[in-house]
Design a protein around this motif. Sequence first.
Motif, PDB file in Angstrom:
ATOM      1  N   ALA A  83      34.510   6.004   7.619  1.00  0.00           N
ATOM      2  CA  ALA A  83      34.118   4.781   6.910  1.00  0.00           C
ATOM      3  C   ALA A  83      34.638   3.538   7.630  1.00  0.00           C
ATOM      4  CB  ALA A  83      34.627   4.829   5.465  1.00  0.00           C
ATOM      5  N   MET A  84      35.902   3.534   8.005  1.00  0.00           N
ATOM      6  CA  MET A  84      36.471   2.369   8.678  1.00  0.00           C
ATOM      7  C   MET A  84      35.929   2.225  10.095  1.00  0.00           C
ATOM      8  SD  MET A  84      38.118   1.277   6.192  1.00  0.00           S
ATOM      9  CE  MET A  84      38.772  -0.166   7.028  1.00  0.00           C
ATOM     10  N   ILE A  85      35.717   3.355  10.790  1.00  0.00           N
ATOM     11  CA  ILE A  85      35.148   3.285  12.142  1.00  0.00           C
ATOM     12  C   ILE A  85      33.749   2.682  12.095  1.00  0.00           C
ATOM     13  CG2 ILE A  85      34.360   4.666  14.093  1.00  0.00           C
ATOM     14  CD1 ILE A  85      36.594   6.654  13.420  1.00  0.00           C
ATOM     15  N   GLY A  86      32.933   3.172  11.161  1.00  0.00           N
ATOM     16  CA  GLY A  86      31.574   2.634  11.037  1.00  0.00           C
ATOM     17  C   GLY A  86      31.560   1.168  10.650  1.00  0.00           C
ATOM     18  N   ALA A  87      32.471   0.760   9.763  1.00  0.00           N
ATOM     19  CA  ALA A  87      32.519  -0.652   9.351  1.00  0.00           C
ATOM     20  C   ALA A  87      32.897  -1.551  10.522  1.00  0.00           C
ATOM     21  CB  ALA A  87      33.514  -0.820   8.204  1.00  0.00           C
ATOM     22  N   GLU A  88      33.890  -1.123  11.306  1.00  0.00           N
ATOM     23  CA  GLU A  88      34.302  -1.928  12.465  1.00  0.00           C
ATOM     24  C   GLU A  88      33.174  -2.027  13.500  1.00  0.00           C
ATOM     25  OE1 GLU A  88      37.840  -0.194  13.955  1.00  0.00           O
ATOM     26  OE2 GLU A  88      39.059  -0.697  12.183  1.00  0.00           O
ATOM     27  N   PHE A  89      32.468  -0.917  13.725  1.00  0.00           N
ATOM     28  CA  PHE A  89      31.365  -0.929  14.694  1.00  0.00           C
ATOM     29  C   PHE A  89      30.242  -1.852  14.212  1.00  0.00           C
ATOM     30  CE2 PHE A  89      27.422   0.725  16.484  1.00  0.00           C
ATOM     31  CZ  PHE A  89      27.739   0.825  17.830  1.00  0.00           C
ATOM     32  N   ALA A  90      29.874  -1.762  12.931  1.00  0.00           N
ATOM     33  CA  ALA A  90      28.809  -2.615  12.396  1.00  0.00           C
ATOM     34  C   ALA A  90      29.199  -4.089  12.439  1.00  0.00           C
ATOM     35  CB  ALA A  90      28.487  -2.191  10.959  1.00  0.00           C
ATOM     36  N   LYS A  91      30.451  -4.393  12.117  1.00  0.00           N
ATOM     37  CA  LYS A  91      30.920  -5.777  12.165  1.00  0.00           C
ATOM     38  C   LYS A  91      30.864  -6.325  13.580  1.00  0.00           C
ATOM     39  CE  LYS A  91      34.901  -8.652  10.893  1.00  0.00           C
ATOM     40  NZ  LYS A  91      36.280  -8.628  10.341  1.00  0.00           N
ATOM     41  N   ARG A  92      31.170  -5.470  14.577  1.00  0.00           N
ATOM     42  CA  ARG A  92      31.167  -5.907  15.966  1.00  0.00           C
ATOM     43  C   ARG A  92      29.766  -6.337  16.409  1.00  0.00           C
ATOM     44  NH1 ARG A  92      32.519  -1.160  19.361  1.00  0.00           N
ATOM     45  NH2 ARG A  92      34.313  -1.141  17.931  1.00  0.00           N
ATOM     46  N   TYR A  93      28.726  -5.740  15.826  1.00  0.00           N
ATOM     47  CA  TYR A  93      27.360  -6.062  16.235  1.00  0.00           C
ATOM     48  C   TYR A  93      26.613  -6.900  15.196  1.00  0.00           C
ATOM     49  CZ  TYR A  93      27.956  -2.958  20.182  1.00  0.00           C
ATOM     50  OH  TYR A  93      28.396  -2.389  21.339  1.00  0.00           O
ATOM     51  N   GLY A  94      27.353  -7.711  14.429  1.00  0.00           N
ATOM     52  CA  GLY A  94      26.750  -8.754  13.605  1.00  0.00           C
ATOM     53  C   GLY A  94      26.087  -8.300  12.332  1.00  0.00           C
ATOM     54  N   VAL A  95      26.455  -7.143  11.789  1.00  0.00           N
ATOM     55  CA  VAL A  95      25.895  -6.705  10.511  1.00  0.00           C
ATOM     56  C   VAL A  95      26.474  -7.568   9.383  1.00  0.00           C
ATOM     57  CG1 VAL A  95      25.693  -4.747   8.916  1.00  0.00           C
ATOM     58  CG2 VAL A  95      25.570  -4.374  11.380  1.00  0.00           C
ATOM     59  N   ASN A  96      25.666  -7.812   8.355  1.00  0.00           N
ATOM     60  CA  ASN A  96      26.064  -8.640   7.216  1.00  0.00           C
ATOM     61  C   ASN A  96      27.414  -8.194   6.647  1.00  0.00           C
ATOM     62  OD1 ASN A  96      26.257  -9.408   4.293  1.00  0.00           O
ATOM     63  ND2 ASN A  96      24.326 -10.404   4.765  1.00  0.00           N
ATOM     64  N   ALA A  97      28.266  -9.176   6.282  1.00  0.00           N
ATOM     65  CA  ALA A  97      29.624  -8.871   5.810  1.00  0.00           C
ATOM     66  C   ALA A  97      29.595  -8.006   4.548  1.00  0.00           C
ATOM     67  CB  ALA A  97      30.393 -10.168   5.555  1.00  0.00           C
ATOM     68  N   ARG A  98      28.630  -8.229   3.648  1.00  0.00           N
ATOM     69  CA  ARG A  98      28.557  -7.417   2.422  1.00  0.00           C
ATOM     70  C   ARG A  98      28.181  -5.975   2.757  1.00  0.00           C
ATOM     71  NH1 ARG A  98      24.932 -10.662  -1.797  1.00  0.00           N
ATOM     72  NH2 ARG A  98      25.617  -8.970  -3.149  1.00  0.00           N
ATOM     73  N   VAL A  99      27.324  -5.792   3.765  1.00  0.00           N
ATOM     74  CA  VAL A  99      26.962  -4.441   4.189  1.00  0.00           C
ATOM     75  C   VAL A  99      28.171  -3.757   4.832  1.00  0.00           C
ATOM     76  CG1 VAL A  99      25.442  -3.096   5.668  1.00  0.00           C
ATOM     77  CG2 VAL A  99      24.556  -5.125   4.510  1.00  0.00           C
ATOM     78  N   VAL A 100      28.944  -4.515   5.617  1.00  0.00           N
ATOM     79  CA  VAL A 100      30.151  -3.967   6.242  1.00  0.00           C
ATOM     80  C   VAL A 100      31.134  -3.498   5.174  1.00  0.00           C
ATOM     81  CG1 VAL A 100      32.158  -4.529   7.665  1.00  0.00           C
ATOM     82  CG2 VAL A 100      29.889  -5.314   8.353  1.00  0.00           C
ATOM     83  N   ASN A 101      31.308  -4.301   4.123  1.00  0.00           N
ATOM     84  CA  ASN A 101      32.195  -3.892   3.030  1.00  0.00           C
ATOM     85  C   ASN A 101      31.672  -2.646   2.326  1.00  0.00           C
ATOM     86  OD1 ASN A 101      32.613  -4.407  -0.264  1.00  0.00           O
ATOM     87  ND2 ASN A 101      34.474  -4.546   0.965  1.00  0.00           N
ATOM     88  N   THR A 102      30.356  -2.535   2.195  1.00  0.00           N
ATOM     89  CA  THR A 102      29.764  -1.350   1.576  1.00  0.00           C
ATOM     90  C   THR A 102      30.078  -0.100   2.399  1.00  0.00           C
ATOM     91  OG1 THR A 102      27.976  -2.671   0.631  1.00  0.00           O
ATOM     92  CG2 THR A 102      27.588  -0.324   0.872  1.00  0.00           C
ATOM     93  N   ILE A 103      29.995  -0.229   3.735  1.00  0.00           N
ATOM     94  CA  ILE A 103      30.308   0.911   4.600  1.00  0.00           C
ATOM     95  C   ILE A 103      31.785   1.293   4.473  1.00  0.00           C
ATOM     96  CG2 ILE A 103      30.383   1.693   6.997  1.00  0.00           C
ATOM     97  CD1 ILE A 103      28.100  -0.306   7.562  1.00  0.00           C
TER      98      ILE A 103
END
Length: 510
Positions: free
Chosen positions: A373-393
């Motif tokens: 979960a944390m690995i996926g959130a960090e990867f998504a955040k690095r490539y500009g995914v919406n902050a609310r989606v990052v929190n969901t991950i």
Amino acid sequence: MFTPGSLVPIIIGDLVLVAVAVFIIAKIITSNIQKEQQYKADSIITAANEKSKTIELEARDKALKVLQQSEAEAAHIRADHAAEEERLQRRRSDLDNRMERLEQREQALNKRQSMLDRRANEVEKMYTQQMEELQNIAKMTQDEARNQLLAETEKDSRNDMARIIRQIEAEARAEGEKRARELIADAIQRVASDHVAEVTSSIVSLPNEEMKGRIVGRNGRNIRAFEQAAGVDVIVDDTPEAVTVSCFDAVRREIARRALARLILDGRIHPAHIEKVLGEEQRQVDKDIEEAGEQAAYDAGVAGLHPEVTRMLGRLKYRTSYGQNQLAHAVEVSKLAAVIAAELNANVEVAKAGGLLHDLGKAMDHNTEGTHAMIGAEFAKRYGVNARVVNTIASHHHEAEQESVEAVIVEAADAISGARPGARREDLEQYIKRLRALEEVANSFKGVSQSYAIQAGREVRIIVRPEEIDDLASTRLAKDIAKQIEDTMQYPGQIKVTVIRETRATEFAK
């Protein structure tokens, strides 16, 4: 005839006459100029005198007007001052009268306060006498009576509270379960995905037993070259007409499986050709991964993802969990989350994107430290995914705080997708371990006599000792056990906690 000596006197005389004439003429001209200048000066003086008289008259008129205006203003000011003084005098008189009335009222209030103080003293004496009489009659002090009353009130309140809590929880549970069943059933029916029928396999079939020897090669040359180039282990055992490809990386295992199958069909198995085939299959698998990620994003209806995110998402095609393909699971969770979000008036786009990417970290958790979960959130955040989606991950396994209703929706959709019949398979050892963990959590609480995990771990029933746990405490115990299970265990769906308290009276007739 005239001589030169006789001409000189004549010339001198003529010059003298001329000089005299010039002098006279100059004097006359000078006199005329002086007279003219005197006339002009007299004219200017006369005009100036007349002008000064005019100015003096005008100044006198203006001064007179200013004087008259000043006197009028002074008279007006004096009148205003007189009126103001008269008004102040009246106000002073009113204030004096008011002060006199206030003094009279204050005297009256002082008299009344004295009377009230006397009456209050009398009431206090009467109250003290009555309290003494009541204590004599009741044979207890005021504090003892208060404590007894509070104890009886607390006892009645606890019973009423327990009854009301059970009633409210029953009503809420009935209504909530009804609404949740309708919502989840509707979401599952609309998604309608298939059951898991097979598990990803790494077994490569052989046309005959002789092929095993060609795969191994002389002195194991071919199999060592293949394992080193592919980064996998090739197990050649007694299984008839089959070899097994083993690797912790699902993508590398898939590349090796394809390459080995192609080499078997081609028949040319030697180190140089092995490296060539592995390179071609690597490029083909990368292309398949990219297409799988784009297709998954299209199926889920999520647009605008970075190419690196879709490429990493496509790697889930070769990842399974309890036999469930993770890419299909991600698409299914995205669709379920979208349906639930639409029913709850939440942000459908955030729910879809969060559901699609919630297990993104599983594509890289084999070579990266941390939870998926944390690995996926960090990867998504690095490539500009919406902050609310990052929190969901990050929060779908409660490893981070859920900041939106969409995060809760994705968690529920993930549980639904993993818990539906046929979605996953679980071996007997893990199943028994989970049931024992449930019973151990329940038994760790004080007052628990026995606990049983039933319905395949979907419910745990706890029997408590009635002399240690009352009705209200049993309600609190159920909540505490449920909270402990949430904090310490991972499970699909939900687990029902039932606390049973009963009192038995036994007697023998002789």
